[in-house]
Design a protein around this motif. Structure first.
Motif, mmCIF file in Angstrom:
data_model
loop_
_atom_site.group_PDB
_atom_site.id
_atom_site.type_symbol
_atom_site.label_atom_id
_atom_site.label_comp_id
_atom_site.label_asym_id
_atom_site.label_seq_id
_atom_site.Cartn_x
_atom_site.Cartn_y
_atom_site.Cartn_z
ATOM 1 N N ARG A 131 6.328 -8.867 -13.926
ATOM 2 C CA ARG A 131 5.080 -8.901 -14.685
ATOM 3 C C ARG A 131 3.876 -8.668 -13.782
ATOM 4 O O ARG A 131 2.972 -7.879 -14.090
ATOM 5 N N ALA A 132 3.864 -9.349 -12.635
ATOM 6 C CA ALA A 132 2.756 -9.199 -11.690
ATOM 7 C C ALA A 132 2.700 -7.776 -11.143
ATOM 8 O O ALA A 132 1.621 -7.173 -11.049
ATOM 9 N N PHE A 133 3.862 -7.206 -10.808
ATOM 10 C CA PHE A 133 3.875 -5.867 -10.228
ATOM 11 C C PHE A 133 3.523 -4.790 -11.254
ATOM 12 O O PHE A 133 2.834 -3.813 -10.920
ATOM 13 N N TYR A 134 3.987 -4.928 -12.485
ATOM 14 C CA TYR A 134 3.626 -3.944 -13.512
ATOM 15 C C TYR A 134 2.123 -3.948 -13.767
ATOM 16 O O TYR A 134 1.498 -2.899 -13.945
ATOM 17 N N ALA A 135 1.526 -5.141 -13.781
ATOM 18 C CA ALA A 135 0.077 -5.234 -13.991
ATOM 19 C C ALA A 135 -0.682 -4.601 -12.832
ATOM 20 O O ALA A 135 -1.615 -3.807 -13.033
ATOM 21 N N ALA A 136 -0.286 -4.935 -11.608
ATOM 22 C CA ALA A 136 -0.934 -4.361 -10.433
ATOM 23 C C ALA A 136 -0.755 -2.848 -10.405
ATOM 24 O O ALA A 136 -1.667 -2.092 -10.038
ATOM 25 N N VAL B 64 3.462 12.960 -9.412
ATOM 26 C CA VAL B 64 4.503 11.927 -9.435
ATOM 27 C C VAL B 64 3.857 10.556 -9.270
ATOM 28 O O VAL B 64 3.066 10.344 -8.352
ATOM 29 N N ALA B 65 4.189 9.647 -10.159
ATOM 30 C CA ALA B 65 3.691 8.273 -10.053
ATOM 31 C C ALA B 65 4.883 7.342 -10.226
ATOM 32 O O ALA B 65 5.302 7.042 -11.343
ATOM 33 N N LEU B 66 5.446 6.905 -9.104
ATOM 34 C CA LEU B 66 6.640 6.058 -9.150
ATOM 35 C C LEU B 66 6.368 4.705 -9.792
ATOM 36 O O LEU B 66 7.220 4.154 -10.479
ATOM 37 N N GLY B 67 5.175 4.155 -9.558
ATOM 38 C CA GLY B 67 4.887 2.806 -10.030
ATOM 39 C C GLY B 67 5.482 1.770 -9.105
ATOM 40 O O GLY B 67 6.409 2.045 -8.322
ATOM 41 N N ALA B 68 4.962 0.571 -9.176
ATOM 42 C CA ALA B 68 5.365 -0.486 -8.242
ATOM 43 C C ALA B 68 6.728 -1.091 -8.551
ATOM 44 O O ALA B 68 7.210 -1.928 -7.794
#
Length: 365
Positions: free
Chosen positions: A306-311, A326-330
């Motif tokens: 949850r914290a990483f998706y928000a960040a 390309v955006a891998l996301g956290a």
């Protein structure tokens, strides 16, 4: 797939509000609301020295803490009560005093503690300042560069990640890599790509004075701060910071190239992997530290995810989209990161270490 969608739609149509579930949802929302407000109070407590004064002097009344810090008592009292309600300080009702446990002090009052948390809240406070700009990005699909954020974000990120590096980098992450520590002790060439303010670079330089470290970041302001940090830490002789991106940083014949919590921020991570491979010695090591994540979304639905998706929504994804497509996301996950790294020409890839927060990946040319 169509049958699954039809079942989900039918279930949605027949659902009625479950009051218990609604109350639980509202309870979580209240926690989020109070947490969002508490972020400001934590940053204030850090800036004003309230946590340190309370931790160092032991149990105090609001009058005593206000006098010690030279602040207005009424504000200090309300701040203390807010922190007590969050269990960040303890309230002693018999004496009317407040105190910090050792654990609370480690989290909020001790800058060099591996559990220091203030940087996380400082980051949250800075990251949300991009909200209006992000609203437009949602509509246009355009990215937002790292350099476009409020500059307090860079300092928050440094403090937030430095705690994890203090706890793990020298003690467990580097030893988990095949033969790297022996090279560092003897004298190696190391590139820290996406180094930011240089926290990871400086910690390695302090631990391995026989090696030479090069920190690269495309943000000039961060490089300027990193140079100041290196001088203050007394490692300027074996640390060099220069402006450079993952696709064009200078130098070669590196024994180790490390990317700490930054590969997923890059708009062309495959190109970065290829350039990193070209700068490594034939027996060199590519060290990638990334947020620990499963490959499937459903397995990341927990507090850390949850914290990483928000960040990632506020910072990482916009940054990557500013640089490329390309955006891998956290929360990219091991499988996707493996694909990215191997596409850069690496022959081997493995998870060398893992914690609840990070995974350490090792790739070899």
């Amino acid at each position: 797939m169509n049958a699954v969608l039809e079942r989900e739609a039918a279930q949605q149509e027949t659902q009625e509000i479950d009051m218990q579930k609604l109350e639980e949802l509202m309870g979580r929302a209240i926690v989020d609301y109070s947490g969002a407000l508490q972020s400001s109070l934590i940053v204030l407590g850090d800036r004003l020295g309230l946590y340190k004064a309370l931790a160092e002097a032991g149990p105090q009344t609001s009058d005593q803490l206000a006098a010690r810090t030279g602040l207005a008592e009424r504000y200090v009292r309300e701040w203390l009560n807010a922190n007590a309600a969050s269990h960040y300080v303890e309230y002693l009702p018999r004496s009317g005093r407040y105190r910090m446990s050792m654990e609370q002090a480690a989290a909020f009052a001790m800058e060099d503690s591996p559990a220091f948390l203030v940087g996380l809240f400082q980051t949250a406070m800075a990251a949300v300042k991009i909200t209006d700009r992000l609203e437009e990005a949602f509509k246009s699909g355009e990215g937002i560069g790292w350099n476009e954020h409020d500059h307090s974000l860079f300092h928050g990120i440094e403090r937030a990640f430095r705690s994890g590096y203090i706890a793990n980098l020298v003690q467990s992450w580097l030893p988990a890599l095949d033969g790297v520590v022996a090279k560092l002790e003897k004298g190696a060439r190391v590139a820290d790509v996406g180094c930011g303010h240089g926290a990871s670079t400086i910690l390695m330089a302090q631990a391995f004075p026989n090696s030479t470290f090069f920190g690269y970041d495309y943000h000039q302001g961060s490089i300027d701060v990193a140079r100041q940090r290196a001088q203050a830490a007394g490692v300027s002789a074996n640390v060099h910071f220069e402006v450079g991106s993952a696709q064009d940083y200078m130098g070669g014949d590196y024994d180790l190239v490390a990317v700490f919590d930054a590969l997923h921020d890059m708009g062309d991570p495959m190109g970065a992997a290829a350039h990193i491979r070209s700068t490594l010695k034939p027996d060199g090591t590519f060290m990638i530290v990334e947020p620990n994540a499963a490959d499937n979304v459903e397995d990341n639905i927990h507090p850390v995810g949850r914290a990483f998706y928000a960040a990632s929504t506020l910072m990482c994804t916009p940054c990557a989209l500013k640089q490329g497509r390309v955006a891998l996301g956290a929360q990219a996950g091991e499988a996707r990161l493996r694909s990215v790294v191997m596409s850069g020409g690496f022959k081997s890839f493995r998870v060398a270490a893992r914690s609840p927060i990070n995974m350490v990946l090792e790739a070899k040319p």
